[in-house]
Design a protein around this motif. Structure first.
Motif, PDB file in Angstrom:
ATOM      1  N   ARG A 157     -48.262  13.404  -9.265  1.00 58.94           N
ATOM      2  CA  ARG A 157     -48.443  14.762  -9.776  1.00 58.94           C
ATOM      3  C   ARG A 157     -49.929  15.047  -9.920  1.00 58.94           C
ATOM      4  N   LYS A 158     -50.338  16.224  -9.455  1.00 58.54           N
ATOM      5  CA  LYS A 158     -51.763  16.570  -9.481  1.00 58.54           C
ATOM      6  C   LYS A 158     -51.917  18.078  -9.546  1.00 58.54           C
ATOM      7  N   LYS A 159     -52.716  18.550 -10.498  1.00 56.22           N
ATOM      8  CA  LYS A 159     -53.021  19.976 -10.610  1.00 56.22           C
ATOM      9  C   LYS A 159     -54.277  20.301  -9.804  1.00 56.22           C
ATOM     10  N   PRO A 160     -54.215  21.311  -8.916  1.00 56.07           N
ATOM     11  CA  PRO A 160     -55.448  21.748  -8.246  1.00 56.07           C
ATOM     12  C   PRO A 160     -56.454  22.244  -9.290  1.00 56.07           C
ATOM     13  N   GLY A 161     -57.754  22.075  -8.960  1.00 53.36           N
ATOM     14  CA  GLY A 161     -58.782  22.558  -9.868  1.00 53.36           C
ATOM     15  C   GLY A 161     -59.435  21.471 -10.691  1.00 53.36           C
ATOM     16  N   ARG A 162     -59.107  20.217 -10.434  1.00 56.36           N
ATOM     17  CA  ARG A 162     -59.800  19.103 -11.082  1.00 56.36           C
ATOM     18  C   ARG A 162     -59.683  17.877 -10.190  1.00 56.36           C
ATOM     19  N   THR A 163     -60.618  16.954 -10.330  1.00 57.98           N
ATOM     20  CA  THR A 163     -60.584  15.697  -9.601  1.00 57.98           C
ATOM     21  C   THR A 163     -59.929  14.645 -10.484  1.00 57.98           C
ATOM     22  N   GLU A 164     -58.980  13.909  -9.911  1.00 62.60           N
ATOM     23  CA  GLU A 164     -58.298  12.867 -10.673  1.00 62.60           C
ATOM     24  C   GLU A 164     -58.550  11.507 -10.031  1.00 62.60           C
ATOM     25  N   TYR A 165     -58.737  10.534 -10.891  1.00 69.61           N
ATOM     26  CA  TYR A 165     -58.948   9.158 -10.455  1.00 69.61           C
ATOM     27  C   TYR A 165     -57.811   8.311 -11.049  1.00 69.61           C
ATOM     28  N   GLN A 166     -56.920   7.838 -10.187  1.00 72.26           N
ATOM     29  CA  GLN A 166     -55.785   7.055 -10.651  1.00 72.26           C
ATOM     30  C   GLN A 166     -55.947   5.613 -10.184  1.00 72.26           C
ATOM     31  N   ARG A 167     -55.649   4.705 -11.098  1.00 70.43           N
ATOM     32  CA  ARG A 167     -55.784   3.293 -10.790  1.00 70.43           C
ATOM     33  C   ARG A 167     -54.701   2.862  -9.801  1.00 70.43           C
ATOM     34  N   GLY A 168     -55.104   2.190  -8.739  1.00 66.91           N
ATOM     35  CA  GLY A 168     -54.149   1.832  -7.691  1.00 66.91           C
ATOM     36  C   GLY A 168     -54.322   0.425  -7.173  1.00 66.91           C
ATOM     37  N   ILE A 169     -53.280  -0.049  -6.514  1.00 69.00           N
ATOM     38  CA  ILE A 169     -53.306  -1.338  -5.827  1.00 69.00           C
ATOM     39  C   ILE A 169     -53.083  -1.079  -4.345  1.00 69.00           C
ATOM     40  N   VAL A 170     -54.069  -1.397  -3.537  1.00 67.80           N
ATOM     41  CA  VAL A 170     -53.989  -1.207  -2.086  1.00 67.80           C
ATOM     42  C   VAL A 170     -53.518  -2.500  -1.445  1.00 67.80           C
ATOM     43  N   SER A 171     -52.583  -2.385  -0.523  1.00 68.99           N
ATOM     44  CA  SER A 171     -52.096  -3.548   0.224  1.00 68.99           C
ATOM     45  C   SER A 171     -51.831  -3.133   1.665  1.00 68.99           C
ATOM     46  N   ARG A 172     -51.622  -4.126   2.518  1.00 68.71           N
ATOM     47  CA  ARG A 172     -51.344  -3.850   3.930  1.00 68.71           C
ATOM     48  C   ARG A 172     -49.843  -4.003   4.169  1.00 68.71           C
ATOM     49  N   GLY A 173     -49.240  -2.964   4.710  1.00 67.89           N
ATOM     50  CA  GLY A 173     -47.807  -2.971   4.951  1.00 67.89           C
ATOM     51  C   GLY A 173     -47.417  -3.768   6.176  1.00 67.89           C
ATOM     52  N   ALA A 174     -46.107  -3.844   6.427  1.00 75.52           N
ATOM     53  CA  ALA A 174     -45.590  -4.605   7.565  1.00 75.52           C
ATOM     54  C   ALA A 174     -46.083  -4.040   8.894  1.00 75.52           C
ATOM     55  N   GLY A 185     -49.292   1.781 -12.948  1.00 70.97           N
ATOM     56  CA  GLY A 185     -48.440   2.010 -14.111  1.00 70.97           C
ATOM     57  C   GLY A 185     -49.039   3.067 -15.013  1.00 70.97           C
ATOM     58  N   ASN A 186     -49.054   2.813 -16.307  1.00 72.17           N
ATOM     59  CA  ASN A 186     -49.556   3.770 -17.290  1.00 72.17           C
ATOM     60  C   ASN A 186     -51.001   4.146 -16.979  1.00 72.17           C
ATOM     61  N   GLN A 187     -51.242   5.446 -16.749  1.00 71.50           N
ATOM     62  CA  GLN A 187     -52.565   5.917 -16.360  1.00 71.50           C
ATOM     63  C   GLN A 187     -53.345   6.502 -17.543  1.00 71.50           C
ATOM     64  N   GLY A 188     -52.916   6.216 -18.762  1.00 68.21           N
ATOM     65  CA  GLY A 188     -53.630   6.693 -19.936  1.00 68.21           C
ATOM     66  C   GLY A 188     -55.064   6.200 -19.964  1.00 68.21           C
ATOM     67  N   SER A 189     -55.969   7.028 -20.495  1.00 70.22           N
ATOM     68  CA  SER A 189     -57.392   6.692 -20.455  1.00 70.22           C
ATOM     69  C   SER A 189     -57.769   5.566 -21.406  1.00 70.22           C
ATOM     70  N   GLY A 190     -56.825   5.126 -22.234  1.00 65.75           N
ATOM     71  CA  GLY A 190     -57.097   3.995 -23.109  1.00 65.75           C
ATOM     72  C   GLY A 190     -56.456   2.707 -22.648  1.00 65.75           C
ATOM     73  N   VAL A 191     -55.813   2.728 -21.459  1.00 61.07           N
ATOM     74  CA  VAL A 191     -55.047   1.564 -20.995  1.00 61.07           C
ATOM     75  C   VAL A 191     -55.901   0.735 -20.042  1.00 61.07           C
ATOM     76  N   LEU A 192     -56.656  -0.203 -20.600  1.00 59.29           N
ATOM     77  CA  LEU A 192     -57.540  -1.036 -19.787  1.00 59.29           C
ATOM     78  C   LEU A 192     -56.770  -2.006 -18.900  1.00 59.29           C
ATOM     79  N   SER A 193     -55.583  -2.417 -19.329  1.00 59.39           N
ATOM     80  CA  SER A 193     -54.835  -3.400 -18.546  1.00 59.39           C
ATOM     81  C   SER A 193     -54.520  -2.870 -17.153  1.00 59.39           C
ATOM     82  N   SER A 194     -54.302  -1.563 -17.025  1.00 59.51           N
ATOM     83  CA  SER A 194     -54.003  -1.012 -15.706  1.00 59.51           C
ATOM     84  C   SER A 194     -55.244  -0.990 -14.818  1.00 59.51           C
ATOM     85  N   MET A 195     -56.439  -0.945 -15.423  1.00 63.84           N
ATOM     86  CA  MET A 195     -57.674  -1.037 -14.638  1.00 63.84           C
ATOM     87  C   MET A 195     -57.888  -2.473 -14.169  1.00 63.84           C
TER      88      MET A 195
END
Length: 425
Positions: free
Chosen positions: A357-374, A384-394
């Motif tokens: 989910r993303k609202k136009p009109g702002r830049t969002e930075y979401q924590r992700g895990i990149v991998s190579r598919g088959a 997971g939880n993208q709250g700004s206080g959730v360091l474990s997801s970073m």
């Protein structure tokens, strides 16, 4: 040196209450001026430092034509298409000195890797491609072409030409290159000094006893890691309580010794603390609400003390917001301060494994895990939880999914940009 007001006037559509991420980067590029002091340091001390001037090669590398492997040196003109070749071995050329023998028609020279190519010879056939028959070798057709396996004089670097450019950050390969030129030292910009501290009466330092309503300070340690990886001189000023006298002393001490100051906390628009007021009192500071998530509030400007000026970055208090604003804005600004050649962050494209989910009109930075598919392509999923206080997801992430200002919702399978950490975080 332009004031905050003058810089703001140069930016089209500047609105401190809703500033785009691109406008922030543009603003900081005008605010920050590179250091100019230069020092000479030894090659062993130069890792991570920024070149203050071009390194001009005093010699050619390699300094002569030489063999790229162990084998037999011959004249390429002796080769005949589709025909084997039999040659007499006239001697052996070793690395470190020129071969001084004489060559006749149909002769070759056994040669070691790095040895100077004997005059008149321009091709090397590897040992494994020939059969040795006493003083002769026999070579089947088609195993080499004229000029193969020869390193040319100046193939790497030519005497008098730039080997490294001003503004380049010196990595391991650059150190080896400098050493290959016989240079014992190099001229670099002095190391930038960055002071940082956390603010707030609710912040506990390590070792403090827990108390209701208080949290342990994580931001200082995160910022320390980010600054250390960047290669600046780090000045840790601890935790500063939300009291005018303490804040004033901290800002003055930081400005007296540092080129840049980083704070975390106390810059939100609704804050009741004294940090914003003290920033404004001691310097030329702008307070922003950036159209981004996480990390909306930020302060930037300069703090003056004792005739010197320090660049100020007032970051949000939430841990992930601190990291995102640092990576997106502070890190490139500090690189400019260090004298680095400006560089855009490298964004990879990956297919989103899920709807975002993303609202136009702002830049969002979401924590992700990149991998190579088959199929071999890259895919990314959020941590997971993208709250700004959730360091474990970073901690779990290996990159930030960058959803740009005008971008809307993302469907599964859509391509998204990812800023890879690559050892930064």
């Amino acid at each position: 040196m332009k004031s905050i007001e003058q810089i703001a006037a140069e930016l089209q559509g500047y609105d401190p209450k809703s500033l785009s991420a691109a406008s922030v980067i543009d603003f900081l590029s005008r605010l920050v001026e590179p250091v100019t002091q230069i020092e000479d340091i030894g090659v062993f001390d130069a890792l991570g430092r920024v070149l203050a001037e071009d390194v001009i090669s005093p010699i050619s590398v390699p300094p002569h034509d030489n063999s790229a492997m162990d084998g037999f040196a011959l004249a390429g003109s002796q080769l005949r298409a589709g025909q084997p070749l039999r040659l007499r071995v006239a001697g052996t050329a070793f690395a470190g000195k020129a071969w001084s023998g004489e060559l006749g028609d149909g002769d070759c020279v056994k040669i070691m890797t790095g040895a100077i190519m004997p005059e008149g010879l321009d091709t090397v056939v590897p040992l494994e491609f020939v059969r040795v028959d006493g003083e002769h070798i026999e070579m089947p057709p088609g195993v080499v072409m004229a000029g193969d396996n020869r390193r040319l004089l100046g193939e790497d670097l030519l005497e008098g030409q730039p080997a490294l450019k001003q503004g380049q950050t010196l990595g391991p390969a650059a150190l080896g290159l400098i050493a290959s030129l016989g240079l014992p030292s190099v001229r670099v910009f002095r190391r930038v000094r960055v002071a940082y501290f956390s603010t707030g009466d609710e912040i506990l330092s390590l070792g403090d006893a827990p108390r209701e309503g208080a949290v342990y300070d994580s931001n200082r340690y995160t910022v320390f890691g980010l600054l250390t990886r960047l290669g600046v001189e780090v000045i840790d000023m601890g935790v500063v309580g939300d009291q005018p006298a303490l804040l004033e002393a901290a800002f003055r001490d930081a400005a007296s010794c540092a080129d840049a100051i980083i704070t975390s906390g106390g810059v939100s628009m609704g804050e009741a603390d004294h940090t914003k007021a003290m920033m404004k009192q001691l310097g030329d500071v702008a307070f922003w609400r950036i159209a981004m998530r996480p990390g909306r509030p930020m302060a930037v400007g300069r703090i003056q003390e004792g005739g010197r000026s320090s660049v100020l970055f007032g970051l949000p208090g939430n841990p992930v917001a601190v990291m995102v604003t640092f990576l997106a804005f502070v890190r490139p600004a500090l690189q400019r301060l260090m004298g680095c050649t400006p560089s855009e962050p490298v964004l990879l494209q990956a297919h989103s494994e899920e709807a975002l989910r993303k609202k136009p009109g702002r830049t969002e930075y979401q924590r992700g895990i990149v991998s190579r598919g088959a199929s071999g392509g890259l895919s990314v999923r959020i941590t997971g939880n993208q709250g700004s206080g959730v360091l474990s997801s970073m901690v779990q992430a290996n990159g930030l999914i960058v959803l740009h200002h005008e971008q809307g919702n993302v469907a599964p399978g859509d391509l998204v940009d990812v800023m890879m950490f690559d050892g930064v975080v």
